[in-house]
Design a protein around this motif. Structure first.
Motif, PDB file in Angstrom:
ATOM      1  N   PHE A   1     -34.102  -0.342   6.828  1.00  0.00           N
ATOM      2  CA  PHE A   1     -32.869   0.434   6.754  1.00  0.00           C
ATOM      3  C   PHE A   1     -31.901   0.139   7.898  1.00  0.00           C
ATOM      4  O   PHE A   1     -30.765   0.604   7.881  1.00  0.00           O
ATOM      5  N   ARG A   2     -32.333  -0.580   8.905  1.00  0.00           N
ATOM      6  CA  ARG A   2     -31.487  -1.114   9.973  1.00  0.00           C
ATOM      7  C   ARG A   2     -30.678  -0.037  10.705  1.00  0.00           C
ATOM      8  O   ARG A   2     -29.468  -0.158  10.876  1.00  0.00           O
ATOM      9  N   PRO A   3     -31.350   1.021  11.177  1.00  0.00           N
ATOM     10  CA  PRO A   3     -30.609   2.012  11.968  1.00  0.00           C
ATOM     11  C   PRO A   3     -30.325   1.492  13.374  1.00  0.00           C
ATOM     12  O   PRO A   3     -31.029   0.618  13.893  1.00  0.00           O
ATOM     13  N   ASN A   4     -29.294   2.036  14.003  1.00  0.00           N
ATOM     14  CA  ASN A   4     -29.112   1.838  15.436  1.00  0.00           C
ATOM     15  C   ASN A   4     -29.987   2.805  16.222  1.00  0.00           C
ATOM     16  O   ASN A   4     -30.515   2.463  17.276  1.00  0.00           O
ATOM     17  N   ILE A   5     -30.102   4.036  15.708  1.00  0.00           N
ATOM     18  CA  ILE A   5     -30.858   5.083  16.387  1.00  0.00           C
ATOM     19  C   ILE A   5     -31.859   5.680  15.405  1.00  0.00           C
ATOM     20  O   ILE A   5     -31.460   6.155  14.335  1.00  0.00           O
ATOM     21  N   LEU A   6     -33.133   5.648  15.768  1.00  0.00           N
ATOM     22  CA  LEU A   6     -34.161   6.330  14.987  1.00  0.00           C
ATOM     23  C   LEU A   6     -34.626   7.540  15.782  1.00  0.00           C
ATOM     24  O   LEU A   6     -35.105   7.397  16.916  1.00  0.00           O
ATOM     25  N   ILE A   7     -34.461   8.718  15.195  1.00  0.00           N
ATOM     26  CA  ILE A   7     -34.834   9.967  15.838  1.00  0.00           C
ATOM     27  C   ILE A   7     -36.201  10.421  15.344  1.00  0.00           C
ATOM     28  O   ILE A   7     -36.443  10.494  14.136  1.00  0.00           O
TER      29      ILE A   7
END
Length: 249
Positions: A159-165
Motif C-alpha cells: 500500500f506504500r504509506p509514508n507513515i504506518l501507525i
C-alpha cells in the motif's frame, strides 16, 4: 492544541525515491508542506517509447517493486536489483542491470531538472500523476483486512504509506477512513486528513516475502469502497521519528 489520548505510535516511515520501485524505510523523515523530503524524484521508463512504469496496469512492470532504492546523503539515487549490488542512477550501468532484470530496455530518469543532480545532463521524464500528499495507514486497517482475508498477507508494502501507525484493531472498521476532515498531531507534525486512498492493482502484485493475491484488492473494494489508508495535507511541517505518538487535535 488540546491534549487527547494517544491513538497510537509511528511503527514505520517510508519514502519512495523512484515511483513504483521499492520504498526506502527510514528511522525518521522530514515532511514539508506537500510531501516527504526525497519522495518520488525519479521514474522508470521503457527506453523504446518513454512509457512510464505502471505495475498496476501491465504485467511487464510487475517486477519493478522488487528493485530497491535509497538516497545518499547528497540526495543521489542508488538502486539494486535482486541479487545485485547498489548502483548509482541515473547511470548506464544501473540501466543495464534494470533492463536485464526486467527483460527489456528500461531507464531511470529524474522527474524534471529540479530533481536531478547538478552535474546531470541526460534526459528527463514527467510524473504520470501529481505527487500525492502524505499517505497514512494504520495497523488497525491492516488487521481488519487480515480478518476479512485470513489467507492473505496485508503487508504495508502493498500500500506504500509514508507513515504506518501502530494502533489497536477496531472491530469491523478501517478506522482512518472515518477520520476525513479531522486533524492529527504526530510528534510536532500537524496534518489534516483530506481524503481516503483509493487502491489500485498495485496492491495485488507479489513482492519479496508475499505472493500475487487478487483477494487483497477484492476485499478492499467489497468492504471499504475501494479505499485503504488516507491522504493528509500538511498544516505544520516537521521531522517525524519512529515511536512518535499520534493523537487527534
Amino acid at each position: 492544541m488540546t491534549g487527547e489520548t494517544s491513538l497510537g505510535t509511528v511503527r514505520q516511515l517510508w519514502r519512495y525515491p523512484a515511483s513504483s520501485l521499492a520504498g526506502e524505510p527510514l528511522d525518521a523523515i522530514s515532511i514539508g508542506t506537500t510531501t516527504v523530503d526525497g519522495d518520488r524524484l525519479f521514474g522508470l521508463v521503457d527506453a523504446s517509447d518513454g512509457e512510464i512504469a505502471r505495475p498496476d496496469r501491465s504485467p511487464k512492470w510487475h517486477k519493478v517493486p522488487l528493485i530497491r532504492t535509497r538516497l545518499t546523503q547528497d540526495r543521489r539515487l542508488e538502486v539494486a536489483v535482486p541479487g545485485g549490488d547498489w548502483l548509482p542512477a541515473p547511470d548506464p550501468e544501473s540501466d543495464r542491470a534494470v533492463s536485464a532484470f526486467l527483460g527489456f530496455a528500461a531507464s531511470i530518469l529524474p522527474f524534471g531538472k529540479e530533481n536531478a543532480a547538478s552535474d546531470y545532463t541526460g534526459p528527463l521524464t514527467a510524473a504520470r500523476y501529481a505527487k500525492a500528499p502524505i499517505h497514512l495507514l494504520t495497523t488497525a486497517s491492516l488487521a481488519r483486512l487480515k480478518a476479512l482475508h485470513p489467507e492473505g498477507v496485508p503487508d504495508p508494502r502493498r500500500f506504500r504509506p509514508n507513515i504506518l501507525i501502530d494502533m489497536k484493531a477496531v472491530d469491523g472498521s478501517f478506522p482512518e477512513t472515518e477520520w476525513i476532515g479531522r486533524k492529527l498531531a504526530i510528534g510536532d507534525l500537524l496534518l489534516t486528513v483530506s481524503e481516503p486512498c483509493r487502491r489500485c492493482g498495485f496492491t495485488i502484485i507479489a513482492q519479496d516475502g508475499f505472493d500475487n493475491d487478487p483477494g487483497i484488492l477484492r476485499n478492499v473494494v467489497r468492504h471499504n469502497a475501494h479505499n485503504l489508508g488516507v491522504y493528509c495535507t500538511v498544516d505544520r511541517p516537521a521531522r517525524v521519528a519512529i515511536g512518535a505518538p499520534m493523537r487527534f487535535v
